[in-house]
Design a protein around this motif. Structure first.
Motif, short mmCIF file in Angstrom:
data_model
loop_
_atom_site.label_atom_id
_atom_site.label_comp_id
_atom_site.label_asym_id
_atom_site.label_seq_id
_atom_site.Cartn_x
_atom_site.Cartn_y
_atom_site.Cartn_z
N GLY A 1 11.70 19.65 35.30
CA GLY A 1 10.57 18.72 35.25
C GLY A 1 10.30 18.01 36.57
N PHE A 2 11.12 18.27 37.56
CA PHE A 2 10.97 17.67 38.88
C PHE A 2 11.40 18.70 39.91
CE2 PHE A 2 12.26 15.35 42.61
CZ PHE A 2 11.34 14.33 42.72
N PRO B 1 5.26 25.84 32.89
CA PRO B 1 4.36 24.97 32.13
C PRO B 1 5.03 24.41 30.87
CG PRO B 1 3.76 27.29 31.88
CD PRO B 1 4.85 27.23 32.90
N PRO B 2 4.41 23.41 30.25
CA PRO B 2 4.94 22.87 29.00
C PRO B 2 5.13 24.01 27.99
CG PRO B 2 3.09 21.55 29.74
CD PRO B 2 3.17 22.73 30.66
N ARG C 1 12.32 8.63 29.80
CA ARG C 1 12.40 8.06 28.45
C ARG C 1 13.56 7.07 28.36
NH1 ARG C 1 10.16 13.15 27.19
NH2 ARG C 1 12.15 14.22 27.34
N SER D 1 13.71 15.17 34.24
CA SER D 1 12.97 13.98 34.67
C SER D 1 12.36 13.27 33.46
CB SER D 1 11.89 14.36 35.68
OG SER D 1 11.05 15.36 35.15
N GLY D 2 11.85 14.03 32.50
CA GLY D 2 11.25 13.42 31.31
C GLY D 2 12.29 12.61 30.54
N LEU E 1 0.95 12.26 34.19
CA LEU E 1 2.08 12.25 35.12
C LEU E 1 2.25 10.86 35.69
CD1 LEU E 1 1.72 15.48 37.31
CD2 LEU E 1 3.15 15.11 35.30
N VAL E 2 3.47 10.38 35.77
CA VAL E 2 3.67 9.07 36.40
C VAL E 2 3.49 9.24 37.91
CG1 VAL E 2 5.32 8.43 34.57
CG2 VAL E 2 6.18 9.22 36.75
N TYR F 1 2.12 5.44 31.55
CA TYR F 1 1.70 6.83 31.80
C TYR F 1 2.17 7.75 30.69
CZ TYR F 1 0.25 5.33 36.40
OH TYR F 1 -0.40 4.71 37.42
N LEU F 2 3.42 7.59 30.28
CA LEU F 2 3.95 8.47 29.23
C LEU F 2 3.12 8.35 27.96
CD1 LEU F 2 6.63 8.57 31.08
CD2 LEU F 2 7.75 9.04 28.93
N ILE G 1 8.48 8.29 39.98
CA ILE G 1 9.42 9.33 39.54
C ILE G 1 10.37 9.71 40.68
CG2 ILE G 1 7.82 11.26 40.03
CD1 ILE G 1 10.25 11.17 37.09
N ARG H 1 18.75 19.19 24.63
CA ARG H 1 17.95 19.33 25.84
C ARG H 1 18.76 18.93 27.08
NH1 ARG H 1 11.88 18.66 27.13
NH2 ARG H 1 12.05 18.63 29.36
N ARG I 1 5.24 15.89 18.92
CA ARG I 1 4.57 15.11 19.96
C ARG I 1 3.06 15.27 19.84
NH1 ARG I 1 7.73 16.66 25.44
NH2 ARG I 1 5.61 16.48 26.19
N GLN J 1 6.25 15.28 45.44
CA GLN J 1 7.62 15.20 44.93
C GLN J 1 8.51 16.24 45.60
OE1 GLN J 1 7.52 15.41 40.60
NE2 GLN J 1 5.90 13.87 40.49
N1 LIG Z 1 8.10 15.05 37.78
C1 LIG Z 1 7.30 14.24 37.07
N2 LIG Z 1 6.23 13.66 37.63
C2 LIG Z 1 5.44 12.83 36.96
N3 LIG Z 1 5.60 12.54 35.65
C3 LIG Z 1 6.66 13.09 35.02
C4 LIG Z 1 7.57 13.97 35.70
N4 LIG Z 1 8.51 14.38 34.81
C5 LIG Z 1 8.21 13.80 33.65
N5 LIG Z 1 7.09 13.01 33.76
C6 LIG Z 1 6.47 12.19 32.72
O1 LIG Z 1 7.29 12.24 31.56
C7 LIG Z 1 6.61 12.84 30.46
C8 LIG Z 1 7.59 13.70 29.66
O2 LIG Z 1 8.11 14.71 30.50
P1 LIG Z 1 8.79 15.99 29.87
O3 LIG Z 1 9.20 16.84 31.02
O4 LIG Z 1 9.83 15.59 28.90
O5 LIG Z 1 7.66 16.67 29.04
P2 LIG Z 1 6.28 17.33 29.49
O6 LIG Z 1 5.92 16.96 30.87
O7 LIG Z 1 5.29 17.01 28.46
O8 LIG Z 1 6.58 18.84 29.56
P3 LIG Z 1 7.31 19.84 28.60
O9 LIG Z 1 6.38 20.06 27.45
O10 LIG Z 1 7.42 20.96 29.54
O11 LIG Z 1 8.63 19.29 28.14
C9 LIG Z 1 5.48 13.61 31.09
O12 LIG Z 1 4.38 13.77 30.21
C10 LIG Z 1 5.11 12.71 32.27
O13 LIG Z 1 4.36 11.58 31.84
#
Ligand SMILES: Nc1ncnc2c1ncn2[C@@H]1O[C@H](COP(=O)(O)OP(=O)(O)OP(=O)(O)O)[C@@H](O)[C@H]1O
Ligand SMILES: Nc1nc2c(ncn2[C@@H]2O[C@H](COP(=O)(O)OP(=O)(O)O)[C@@H](O)[C@H]2O)c(=O)[nH]1
Length: 251
Positions: free
Chosen positions: A117-118, A41-42, A69, A64-65, A91-92, A85-86, A97, A16, A187, A124
């Motif tokens: 992701g950002f 989208p996810p 992490r 960003s995710g 969303l944080v 939040y995670l 973020i 990734r 997940r 933002q």
């Molecule tokens: N730009 C952001 N703003 C707020 N929270 C974020 C942001 N990016 C990531 N996060 C937080 O981190 C978590 C993991 O993000 P990540 O992008 O890996 O997966 P996701 O948001 O579930 O989407 P995807 O399924 O597209 O990978 C999100 O569920 C959210 O809590």
């Protein structure tokens, strides 16, 4: 001014996020630093497409995710806040973020980069505007049924963020990460019942962000059900902005 931008010039799925410490080859003829974002989208394939772009064009793929992490274990304020939040799949807050991403971007002033992701909210996007003028925003439009199918077949290696799909890019050995041999997990929020709610939330937050970038003429949307069919168009778009470091054919 964009970090790395000179004067008025506008300037990382199987894996990734590429190792960020590794040197990324940048072609000599690239005089401006590219600032790009992938929205979707996810399950739309952001990570998959970003990883390909990063490899072909020598950009840093910044997820960003993944940063969040990684920050969880550090004992810092951002990590502690983000964890709550995670864990709930929320969303944080924007300020958390945004602070994290601004710090990461500041470290990469001299590199081409691609955000995954950002930004996810208008707040933002405005914060990003404050430090940077984006060149390119790629939006992936994938039908809901396809997203649901993909997410239910997604397996991840939590420590690295490496993502697999049982049909599209399965691991060499079922249930095990290719590089570390550690177990893969699904997940909680990739379950079909959770996916619908996540998609609704995504749409609400992303709409104004898309409108903003559309109004600036930098939004490029790609629709389809297969990343491999979308990819050549994305490759062509990127090639018009930055010379590739690897040919298109090699996936
Ligand atoms: N730009 C952001 N703003 C707020 N929270 C974020 C942001 N990016 C990531 N996060 C937080 O981190 C978590 C993991 O993000 P990540 O992008 O890996 O997966 P996701 O948001 O579930 O989407 P995807 O399924 O597209 O990978 C999100 O569920 C959210 O809590
Ligand atoms: N079947 C199928 N799976 C795909 C395709 N593109 C990506 N995937 C998988 O779909 C899942 C979601 O992709 P990912 O890149 O993680 O999307 P993101 O959530 O937007 O970052 C992962 O398991 C990918 O391996 C595709 O064209 N077909």
């Amino acid at each position: 001014m964009c970090p790395g931008g000179a004067g008025g010039a506008r300037p990382g799925r199987l894996t990734r996020v590429p190792p960020r410490s590794a040197p990324v080859p940048v072609p000599a003829m690239a005089s401006k630093l590219l600032r790009a974002v992938v929205l979707g989208p996810p399950g739309s394939g952001k990570g998959t497409v970003c990883e390909r772009i990063a490899r072909r064009f020598g950009l840093q793929h910044l997820s960003s995710g993944q940063f969040l992490r990684e920050s969880l274990g550090g004992g810092g304020e951002a990590g502690a806040l983000a964890q709550q939040y995670l864990e709930r799949g929320l969303l944080v807050p924007d300020h958390v973020i945004t602070r994290l991403m601004m710090a990461e971007l500041e470290k990469r002033r001299e590199q081409h980069w691609l955000l995954d992701g950002f930004p996810r909210t208008l707040g933002q996007a405005k914060a990003l505007d404050g430090i940077c003028q984006l060149d390119l925003v790629i939006s992936l439009n994938i039908p809901f049924e396809t997203l649901k199918d993909r997410l239910s077949a997604r397996w991840v290696h939590p420590a690295s963020g490496r993502v697999y799909n049982m049909d599209f890019n399965p691991p060499h050995t079922q249930g095990v990460d290719d590089l570390t041999g550690e177990p893969l997990v699904q997940r909680e929020d990739d379950r079909p019942e959770a996916v619908a709610a996540r998609l609704r939330k995504y749409k609400d937050a992303a709409k104004p962000v898309m409108e903003l970038y559309k109004s600036r003429g930098i939004l490029h949307s790609f629709s389809g059900t297969e990343t491999n069919k979308i990819w050549p168009y994305v490759y062509t778009l990127l090639s018009s902005r930055i010379p590739p470091v690897l040919p298109e054919e090699e996936h």
